[in-house]
Design a protein around this motif. Sequence first.
Motif, PDB file in Angstrom:
ATOM      1  N   GLY A 150       0.743  -1.303   0.062  1.00  0.00           N
ATOM      2  CA  GLY A 150       0.048   0.198   0.208  1.00  0.00           C
ATOM      3  C   GLY A 150       0.907   1.217   0.023  1.00  0.00           C
ATOM      4  N   GLY A 151       2.443   1.147   0.203  1.00  0.00           N
ATOM      5  CA  GLY A 151       3.104   2.158   0.026  1.00  0.00           C
ATOM      6  C   GLY A 151       2.906   3.144   1.454  1.00  0.00           C
ATOM      7  N   TYR A 152       2.342   2.479   2.386  1.00  0.00           N
ATOM      8  CA  TYR A 152       2.376   2.969   3.775  1.00  0.00           C
ATOM      9  C   TYR A 152       3.698   3.210   4.533  1.00  0.00           C
ATOM     10  CZ  TYR A 152      -2.817   1.871   3.052  1.00  0.00           C
ATOM     11  OH  TYR A 152      -4.084   1.845   2.441  1.00  0.00           O
ATOM     12  N   ASP A 159     -10.601  -7.591  12.394  1.00  0.00           N
ATOM     13  CA  ASP A 159     -10.840  -6.719  11.413  1.00  0.00           C
ATOM     14  C   ASP A 159     -10.508  -5.224  11.403  1.00  0.00           C
ATOM     15  OD1 ASP A 159     -12.103  -9.143  10.277  1.00  0.00           O
ATOM     16  OD2 ASP A 159     -13.985  -8.660  11.564  1.00  0.00           O
ATOM     17  N   THR A 160      -9.773  -4.859  12.286  1.00  0.00           N
ATOM     18  CA  THR A 160      -9.382  -3.314  12.541  1.00  0.00           C
ATOM     19  C   THR A 160      -8.170  -3.243  11.883  1.00  0.00           C
ATOM     20  OG1 THR A 160     -10.762  -3.312  14.372  1.00  0.00           O
ATOM     21  CG2 THR A 160      -9.167  -1.580  14.139  1.00  0.00           C
ATOM     22  N   VAL A 161      -7.737  -2.324  11.056  1.00  0.00           N
ATOM     23  CA  VAL A 161      -6.659  -1.953  10.513  1.00  0.00           C
ATOM     24  C   VAL A 161      -6.415  -0.095  10.443  1.00  0.00           C
ATOM     25  CG1 VAL A 161      -4.982  -1.721   8.387  1.00  0.00           C
ATOM     26  CG2 VAL A 161      -6.634  -3.739   8.916  1.00  0.00           C
ATOM     27  N   HIS A 162      -5.333   0.225  11.098  1.00  0.00           N
ATOM     28  CA  HIS A 162      -5.040   1.572  10.953  1.00  0.00           C
ATOM     29  C   HIS A 162      -3.833   2.029  10.050  1.00  0.00           C
ATOM     30  CE1 HIS A 162      -7.447   2.752  14.525  1.00  0.00           C
ATOM     31  NE2 HIS A 162      -7.163   1.603  15.218  1.00  0.00           N
ATOM     32  N   THR A 163      -3.831   2.690   9.078  1.00  0.00           N
ATOM     33  CA  THR A 163      -2.683   2.865   8.028  1.00  0.00           C
ATOM     34  C   THR A 163      -2.279   4.342   8.269  1.00  0.00           C
ATOM     35  OG1 THR A 163      -4.144   3.255   6.360  1.00  0.00           O
ATOM     36  CG2 THR A 163      -3.318   1.052   6.749  1.00  0.00           C
ATOM     37  N   SER A 164      -1.368   4.668   7.844  1.00  0.00           N
ATOM     38  CA  SER A 164      -0.638   5.992   7.644  1.00  0.00           C
ATOM     39  C   SER A 164       0.292   6.207   6.436  1.00  0.00           C
ATOM     40  CB  SER A 164      -0.260   6.550   8.838  1.00  0.00           C
ATOM     41  OG  SER A 164       0.145   8.091   8.833  1.00  0.00           O
ATOM     42  N   PHE A 165       0.354   7.465   5.955  1.00  0.00           N
ATOM     43  CA  PHE A 165       1.334   7.840   4.903  1.00  0.00           C
ATOM     44  C   PHE A 165       2.253   8.792   5.421  1.00  0.00           C
ATOM     45  CE2 PHE A 165      -2.385   6.637   2.175  1.00  0.00           C
ATOM     46  CZ  PHE A 165      -1.644   5.453   1.049  1.00  0.00           C
ATOM     47  N   HIS A 166       2.178   9.207   6.779  1.00  0.00           N
ATOM     48  CA  HIS A 166       2.894  10.118   7.380  1.00  0.00           C
ATOM     49  C   HIS A 166       4.171   9.713   7.733  1.00  0.00           C
ATOM     50  CE1 HIS A 166      -0.290  13.099   7.324  1.00  0.00           C
ATOM     51  NE2 HIS A 166      -1.036  12.243   7.912  1.00  0.00           N
ATOM     52  N   ARG A 167       5.199  10.383   7.886  1.00  0.00           N
ATOM     53  CA  ARG A 167       6.696   9.897   8.258  1.00  0.00           C
ATOM     54  C   ARG A 167       6.991  10.321   9.729  1.00  0.00           C
ATOM     55  NH1 ARG A 167      10.445  12.281   3.496  1.00  0.00           N
ATOM     56  NH2 ARG A 167      11.918  11.910   5.223  1.00  0.00           N
ATOM     57  N   GLY A 168       7.832   9.685  10.186  1.00  0.00           N
ATOM     58  CA  GLY A 168       8.297  10.083  11.548  1.00  0.00           C
ATOM     59  C   GLY A 168       7.453   9.428  12.468  1.00  0.00           C
ATOM     60  N   VAL A 169       7.228  10.385  13.721  1.00  0.00           N
ATOM     61  CA  VAL A 169       6.306   9.973  14.879  1.00  0.00           C
ATOM     62  C   VAL A 169       4.809  10.329  14.732  1.00  0.00           C
ATOM     63  CG1 VAL A 169       8.350  10.103  16.528  1.00  0.00           C
ATOM     64  CG2 VAL A 169       6.838  11.967  16.332  1.00  0.00           C
ATOM     65  N   ARG A 170       4.531  10.949  13.902  1.00  0.00           N
ATOM     66  CA  ARG A 170       3.259  11.487  13.654  1.00  0.00           C
ATOM     67  C   ARG A 170       2.193  10.480  13.740  1.00  0.00           C
ATOM     68  NH1 ARG A 170       1.003  15.467   8.704  1.00  0.00           N
ATOM     69  NH2 ARG A 170      -1.127  15.334   9.708  1.00  0.00           N
ATOM     70  N   PRO A 171       2.384   9.261  12.750  1.00  0.00           N
ATOM     71  CA  PRO A 171       1.371   8.217  12.913  1.00  0.00           C
ATOM     72  C   PRO A 171       1.087   7.924  14.443  1.00  0.00           C
ATOM     73  CG  PRO A 171       2.599   7.810  11.142  1.00  0.00           C
ATOM     74  CD  PRO A 171       3.310   9.083  12.062  1.00  0.00           C
ATOM     75  N   LEU A 172       2.125   7.357  15.112  1.00  0.00           N
ATOM     76  CA  LEU A 172       1.905   7.205  16.445  1.00  0.00           C
ATOM     77  C   LEU A 172       1.279   8.145  17.457  1.00  0.00           C
ATOM     78  CD1 LEU A 172       5.043   4.850  16.665  1.00  0.00           C
ATOM     79  CD2 LEU A 172       2.853   4.246  15.707  1.00  0.00           C
ATOM     80  N   LEU A 173       1.569   9.317  17.095  1.00  0.00           N
ATOM     81  CA  LEU A 173       0.916  10.273  17.932  1.00  0.00           C
ATOM     82  C   LEU A 173      -0.361  10.587  17.794  1.00  0.00           C
ATOM     83  CD1 LEU A 173       3.770  13.214  17.899  1.00  0.00           C
ATOM     84  CD2 LEU A 173       3.314  11.809  19.803  1.00  0.00           C
TER      85      LEU A 173
END
Length: 137
Positions: free
Chosen positions: A14-16, A24-38
Motif C-alpha cells: 500500500g505504500g504506507y 478486522d481493524t486496520v490503521h494505516t498512515s502515509f505520514h513519516r516520523g512519529v506523527r502516525p503514532l502520536l
Amino acid sequence: MNDLERAKSLLQSGGYTCVLCKDDTVHTSFHRGVRPLLELLETDVSGFYAADKVVGKATALLYCLLNVKAIHAQVISQAALQVLQNSPIAVFWDRQVDYIKNRTGDGRCPMEQATEGIDDPQEALVAIQKKLKELLS
C-alpha cells in the motif's frame, strides 16, 4: 495470514509508512516520523500488530505506550531494538542500523536525539512533544 503478516503485506503493497492490524481493524498512515503514532495515542490499539518502515528509539518508546503486541520494522536503530527487547513487545526487522538519519541524511534524527538517555515511555512522549514544538517554531 496472521495479523503481523497482514500488517507487513499492507505496508509493502500500500505504500504506507505504518500499519497496525488486529482482527478486522486496520490503521494505516502515509505520514513519516512519529506523527502516525502520536495520532494513535487517543485510540486503543493495545494488542495490535504493527509494521513500520523506520523504527527509531522515539518510535519504539511510543509503541510501548500504545501497548502493541509485536512490531516488524523494515529499518530499526540499535537504540530502538534495545528498547523493544526490554519490553514485552515482540520485535522483528529487516535491517538494523546504528541510528536513524535525519531527513537531509547529514546527521541523527532529531527524535532519536530527543529521546537519548530516556527509557520511560511517558518521559519520552514529553521530550518528543517538546522537540516537535521546537522544530515547528
